[in-house]
Design an enzyme around this catalytic site. Structure first.
Site, PDB file in Angstrom:
ATOM      1  CG  HIS A  56      13.332  -9.694 -46.186  1.00  0.00           C
ATOM      2  ND1 HIS A  56      14.176  -8.720 -45.704  1.00  0.00           N
ATOM      3  CD2 HIS A  56      12.270  -9.731 -45.336  1.00  0.00           C
ATOM      4  CE1 HIS A  56      13.656  -8.197 -44.610  1.00  0.00           C
ATOM      5  NE2 HIS A  56      12.498  -8.780 -44.362  1.00  0.00           N
ATOM      6  CB  VAL A 177      -9.141 -22.585 -32.778  1.00  0.00           C
ATOM      7  CG1 VAL A 177      -9.084 -24.090 -32.548  1.00  0.00           C
ATOM      8  CG2 VAL A 177      -9.496 -22.280 -34.226  1.00  0.00           C
ATOM      9  CB  CYS A 413      -2.826  13.869 -43.537  1.00  0.00           C
ATOM     10  SG  CYS A 413      -2.983  14.932 -42.090  1.00  0.00           S
ATOM     11  CB  CYS A 448      -3.709  15.422 -38.099  1.00  0.00           C
ATOM     12  SG  CYS A 448      -5.080  14.573 -38.932  1.00  0.00           S
ATOM     13  CB  CYS A 453     -10.133  12.056 -41.578  1.00  0.00           C
ATOM     14  SG  CYS A 453      -8.769  10.964 -41.149  1.00  0.00           S
TER      15      CYS A 453
END
Length: 487
Positions: A56, A177, A413, A448, A453
């Site tokens: 930003h 914690v 992909c 996919c 994979c």
């Protein structure tokens, strides 16, 4: 100095988001021993890994606030930091779109506010100029923010953590914690993950749980209100529709900046987020009514969007200090509430952009309790994974010649090779989850969504790295992918 057997450190950081990891890296510049505890199995498991991935500019925040000051400072140094850490970053600019006269008044106010904050290059467009600048976007006018950018927030957090480790910081995952008590000789004793840590200074960077951590240390009065933002992920073909983030003019009292469209550094397009106050700081569900509304609002900005381009969805939570009835934003809390106990509370957007300036501010506070004399051998640079798909053909051939695993594409992909997956598995933080591998190598994130994979990656973990099938998890404990073998 460090006493490994007793888990004794000079400084203990609670929380492995971008801010906690930036603090770890900044404090690793000193000669002090530093550790970080994180309740999840990896860094960036909360807000830092579930957002719009935007750097930003700083015009949304009240002049004089820490949010404004640190956001502008962070924005102006972000490109240099990403070069040091080898994190992908691109300055794209950003467009805020007006749909009525009230929106135009908001844009004029934001421009004046941004200029007061030190933002550079902000300017307004009328309807004709908007049509010439980005004809595919609707609206009657807009404001351009040329200093806005996009990046990979998960890799950014990973890179901060890896650089901190290279400079001597110890990371402890799956260490929630549960107690904080005064030490017998000063400092604090922190119980985390059934272990005890002693530290002279504690930094609370626990994000959505920062109010609870503060209360454990005896600091009352903080309350975090989780605000959920839901997103769609669109296929990379949608990334061609939009070269820069496009936001609507923000509405007063909203919990976020409005539903916007953001191209990602990896070529996808994001729709979102919504803004809905919820009860649980861990509820990252995607909900049908909200998602339907997201798409309708997104098409107002970009009529060419189609539902068939959607390949995934996710949700993230903002740790807001402003309650539901108030909305909007309260300022960051960065202060030493007790001697040697530094609280970072309400670090919502633009916390990622401001993470390094926040870390510097924390170091200044810690320096009031401890001598932070710099170490001579601090390593400012971190080397990332060599991305096969980003290389020239000649460079790809050289990578394959040096390491034949670069010649085997596992994720089709995203064109991720076995060599990149191996580097992701063998990361300096020791993370072996599928999500950790996914966000380091970017496998399973394509069209996919891991259908091709993911089984191959799991097989690699079992056969090459000795994990039992039952130990292959998505995000660590409680997220197993397999119950055993069927053949």
């Amino acid at each position: 100095m460090l006493d490994q057997s007793n888990r004794t450190y000079d400084i203990l950081i609670i929380g492995g988001g971008a801010v906690g990891c930036a603090v770890a890296r900044e404090l690793s510049r000193s000669q002090r021993s530093v550790a970080l505890v994180e309740k999840e199995a990896d860094v960036a498991a909360g807000t830092s890994g579930r957002n719009s991935a935007v750097v930003h500019a700083g015009f949304n925040n009240r002049p004089g606030s820490l949010m404004a000051q640190l956001c502008v400072e962070g924005n102006q140094g972000f490109a240099a930091l990403c070069r040091q850490l080898e994190v992908p970053y691109r300055k794209t600019g950003k467009l805020l779109v007006a749909f009525d006269q009230e929106d135009l008044a908001v844009l004029r106010r934001l421009l004046a506010q941004g200029e007061a904050n030190g933002c550079r290059g902000l300017h307004l467009l009328d309807q004709a100029q908007l049509g010439a600048f980005l004809p595919q976007v609707g609206g009657i006018g807009a404001m351009v923010s040329p200093e806005t950018g996009i990046f990979d927030p998960f890799l950014y957090t990973v890179a901060l953590a890896e650089n901190a480790v290279a400079n001597g910081v110890h990371f402890f995952f799956r260490h929630p914690v549960t107690a904080i008590a005064p030490g017998s000789q000063g400092g604090y004793v922190v119980t985390a993950g059934r272990e005890t840590f002693s530290a002279r200074v504690v930094v609370n960077a626990a994000g959505l749980f920062s109010d609870r951590i503060a209360a454990l240390a005896g600091v009352e009065g903080y309350r975090i209100y989780p605000c959920r933002g839901e997103y769609f992920i669109l296929d990379q073909i949608a990334g061609d529709l939009l070269p820069l983030p496009v936001y609507p003019a923000p509405k007063a009292g909203a919990g976020g900046l409005g539903v916007h469209l953001t191209p990602t550094i990896h070529g996808n397009l994001l729709i979102g987020p919504s803004a809905e106050y919820i009860q649980s700081p861990e509820d990252t569900a995607s909900t049908r009514p909200v998602m339907d509304q997201l798409f309708l609002q997104a098409r107002q900005l970009l009529p060419a969007l189609e539902k068939g381009q959607i390949i995934g969805a996710y949700a993230g939570l903002r740790p807001k200090l402003a309650p539901p009835g108030e909305g909007g934003y309260r300022d960051f809390v960065i202060r030493e509430d007790k001697p040697g106990f530094v609280n970072l509370v309400g670090i919502e957007s633009p916390g990622l952009t401001a993470s390094l300036p926040i870390a510097r501010r924390v170091a200044a506070l810690v320096g009031g309790s401890l001598d932070l004399s710099p170490r001579a051998d601090f390593q400012a640079h971190r080397r990332g994974i060599r991305r096969f798909r980003d290389q020239s053909p000649a460079a790809q051939a050289a990578l394959i010649a040096a390491d034949p695993d670069y010649g085997e594409v596992v994720c089709r992909c995203q064109t991720v090779t076995r060599a990149e997956l191996r580097q992701a598995v063998e990361n300096p933080l020791g993370v072996r989850t599928l999500a950790g591998i996914k966000y380091r190598a970017w496998a399973t994130t394509g069209r996919c969504q891991g259908g091709y994979c993911l089984p191959k990656i799991a097989q690699m973990l079992v056969e090459d790295y000795g994990l039992a099938p039952e130990d292959v998890t998505y995000r660590g404990e409680g997220s197993p992918l397999f119950a055993g073998r069927v053949k």
